[in-house]
Design an enzyme around this catalytic site. Structure first.
Site, short mmCIF file in Angstrom:
data_model
loop_
_atom_site.label_atom_id
_atom_site.label_comp_id
_atom_site.label_asym_id
_atom_site.label_seq_id
_atom_site.Cartn_x
_atom_site.Cartn_y
_atom_site.Cartn_z
N HIS A 8 -8.36 1.30 -3.99
CA HIS A 8 -9.24 1.06 -3.05
C HIS A 8 -9.84 2.38 -2.85
O HIS A 8 -9.25 3.50 -1.83
CB HIS A 8 -8.35 0.81 -1.67
CG HIS A 8 -9.38 0.47 -0.50
ND1 HIS A 8 -8.68 0.06 0.76
CD2 HIS A 8 -10.66 0.13 -0.19
CE1 HIS A 8 -9.62 0.20 1.58
NE2 HIS A 8 -10.79 0.10 0.98
N GLY A 50 -8.99 4.07 6.96
CA GLY A 50 -8.75 5.36 7.30
C GLY A 50 -7.23 5.87 7.47
O GLY A 50 -6.86 6.85 7.05
N PHE A 51 -6.67 4.89 8.00
CA PHE A 51 -5.29 5.10 8.49
C PHE A 51 -4.45 3.96 8.30
O PHE A 51 -4.87 2.72 8.58
CB PHE A 51 -5.13 5.64 10.04
CG PHE A 51 -5.89 6.99 10.04
CD1 PHE A 51 -5.46 8.25 9.64
CD2 PHE A 51 -7.31 6.90 10.54
CE1 PHE A 51 -6.08 9.38 9.91
CE2 PHE A 51 -8.13 8.10 10.52
CZ PHE A 51 -7.40 9.27 10.50
N GLY A 52 -3.10 4.04 7.85
CA GLY A 52 -2.20 3.06 8.06
C GLY A 52 -1.73 2.58 9.25
O GLY A 52 -2.01 3.43 10.33
N GLY A 53 -0.98 1.65 9.55
CA GLY A 53 -0.36 1.39 10.66
C GLY A 53 -1.20 0.81 11.78
O GLY A 53 -0.68 1.04 13.23
N MET A 86 -11.95 4.84 -0.77
CA MET A 86 -12.80 5.01 0.53
C MET A 86 -13.39 6.52 0.34
O MET A 86 -13.09 7.35 1.08
CB MET A 86 -11.83 4.94 1.75
CG MET A 86 -11.35 3.67 2.00
SD MET A 86 -9.79 3.45 2.87
CE MET A 86 -8.62 3.58 1.48
N ASP A 140 -7.00 -6.32 4.11
CA ASP A 140 -6.32 -5.09 4.21
C ASP A 140 -6.35 -4.49 5.46
O ASP A 140 -7.38 -4.40 6.12
CB ASP A 140 -7.01 -3.94 3.13
CG ASP A 140 -6.50 -2.76 3.18
OD1 ASP A 140 -5.25 -2.40 3.75
OD2 ASP A 140 -6.82 -1.77 2.43
N GLY A 141 -5.20 -4.19 6.05
CA GLY A 141 -5.08 -3.71 7.37
C GLY A 141 -4.29 -4.37 8.43
O GLY A 141 -4.89 -5.39 8.88
N GLY A 142 -3.02 -3.95 8.84
CA GLY A 142 -2.44 -4.74 9.91
C GLY A 142 -1.70 -6.12 9.52
O GLY A 142 -1.42 -6.63 10.17
N MET A 163 -8.81 8.69 -0.38
CA MET A 163 -9.72 8.82 0.93
C MET A 163 -10.31 10.26 0.68
O MET A 163 -9.23 11.12 0.35
CB MET A 163 -8.92 8.65 1.95
CG MET A 163 -8.37 7.50 2.49
SD MET A 163 -7.78 7.24 3.95
CE MET A 163 -6.78 5.80 3.84
N MET A 194 -11.85 -5.60 5.23
CA MET A 194 -11.06 -4.66 5.93
C MET A 194 -10.72 -5.55 7.24
O MET A 194 -11.67 -5.89 8.00
CB MET A 194 -11.76 -3.40 6.11
CG MET A 194 -11.83 -2.57 4.92
SD MET A 194 -10.28 -2.11 4.16
CE MET A 194 -9.60 -1.30 5.40
N ASP A 218 -4.59 3.81 -1.86
CA ASP A 218 -5.73 4.13 -0.93
C ASP A 218 -6.46 5.60 -1.19
O ASP A 218 -5.74 6.47 -0.98
CB ASP A 218 -5.17 4.02 0.36
CG ASP A 218 -5.32 2.57 0.84
OD1 ASP A 218 -5.99 1.95 0.82
OD2 ASP A 218 -3.84 2.45 1.22
N GLY A 232 0.97 -2.04 4.10
CA GLY A 232 1.32 -0.83 4.00
C GLY A 232 2.75 -0.62 4.69
O GLY A 232 4.11 -0.75 4.09
N SER A 233 2.65 -0.64 5.97
CA SER A 233 3.67 -0.30 7.06
C SER A 233 4.66 -1.72 6.86
O SER A 233 5.96 -1.37 7.03
CB SER A 233 3.23 -0.09 8.48
OG SER A 233 2.08 -0.76 8.73
N SER A 288 0.81 -1.25 0.04
CA SER A 288 -0.15 -0.03 0.01
C SER A 288 0.89 1.13 -0.02
O SER A 288 1.81 1.45 1.00
CB SER A 288 -0.95 0.11 1.20
OG SER A 288 -1.64 1.25 1.62
N HIS A 340 -1.15 -1.32 -4.35
CA HIS A 340 -2.53 -0.84 -3.68
C HIS A 340 -2.54 0.73 -3.25
O HIS A 340 -1.54 1.48 -2.69
CB HIS A 340 -2.60 -1.61 -2.38
CG HIS A 340 -3.93 -1.23 -1.80
ND1 HIS A 340 -5.16 -1.91 -2.05
CD2 HIS A 340 -4.27 -0.59 -0.53
CE1 HIS A 340 -6.11 -1.71 -1.16
NE2 HIS A 340 -5.65 -0.71 -0.33
#
Ligand code: DX5
Ligand code: ZN
Length: 222
Positions: free
Chosen positions: A61, A138-141, A63, A171-173, A32, A133, A30, A193-194, A5, A28
């Site tokens: 993606h 809304g946010f990475g990390g 959002m 997607d996420g974490g 927003m 999700m 994002d 992402g991170s 991401s 990916h």
């Protein structure tokens, strides 16, 4: 497939950052709008510019509110996959899926952690990708929400029994510690992402994630 991401990349050097993950499968992106989610990132002109320089296909993606109005433009820009949020659709998501596919992209439907799969069983046959999700968008990390895994398992079951034909993307974490659980539950596309851009060597991070996903998927098949 591994989809790094760009949200965790250096926005001042997007072309270089896309090159650093050339070994991945999808890039990916994002989008927003500060309405559907509190955060604001980038929009179509930037996606068009990334599309011109990316070594790998784009996975957009969205959002955003009013996806019916904006999403087809991302498909026309040449994205491989364009995902909209089910919660943001005002009309019939199936019509939007058809528009995306007519513009040459795969059509994706995203569900927030609290949105049940059951509410969308009728529309999902028109989609190519289901984005589950594993954090609030809304946010990475953020931290991976393992409570969402039954939704991944159920989606995989519907694919295996021939009721649906789509990629199951998480997607996420997603990182070295969590990707195994997601793969074991049946996901086949992993956004990170991170875990990729936060690593010293993104190419190595991608290889490591892919290896862990493969091992967990193999264990699942046994
Ligand atoms: C969150 C985004 C994610 C985000 C993932 O709303 O949809 O794609 O970039 O970032 P990590 O992998 O750091 O959780
Ligand atoms: Zn995303």
């Amino acid at each position: 497939m591994i989809a790094p991401s760009l949200l965790s990349a250096d926005f001042a050097r997007l072309a270089d950052e896309a090159q650093r993950v050339a070994d991945a499968d999808w890039l990916h992106v994002d989008v927003m709008d500060a309405h559907f989610v509190p955060n604001l990132t980038l929009g179509l002109p930037v996606v068009e510019a990334i599309q011109r320089v990316s070594p790998i296909p784009l996975d957009c993606h969205l959002m955003i509110e009013a996806p019916e109005r904006w999403a087809p433009g991302y498909a026309e820009a040449g994205s491989r996959n364009v995902t909209v949020h089910a919660e943001a659709c005002t009309g019939d998501p199936r019509a939007l899926a058809r528009d995306l596919k007519a513009a040459g992209a795969l059509a994706g439907l995203a569900l927030k952690p609290g949105t049940p799969l059951q509410d969308y069983l009728e529309v999902l046959p028109d989609f190519d990708t289901l984005l589950v999700m594993t954090v609030e968008p809304g946010f990475g990390g953020q931290e991976f929400i393992a409570d969402v895994l039954p939704k991944v398992r159920e989606a995989r079951r519907l694919v295996e029994t021939g009721h649906l034909r789509l990629f199951v993307e998480v997607d996420g974490g997603v990182n070295d510690d969590t990707i195994g659980q997601a793969a074991e539950a049946g996901a086949d596309v992993f956004v990170a992402g991170s875990a990729v851009y936060g690593a010293e060597d993104p190419a190595r991070a991608i290889a490591g994630l892919r290896e862990r996903a493969r091992a967990a998927a193999a264990a699942r098949a046994r």
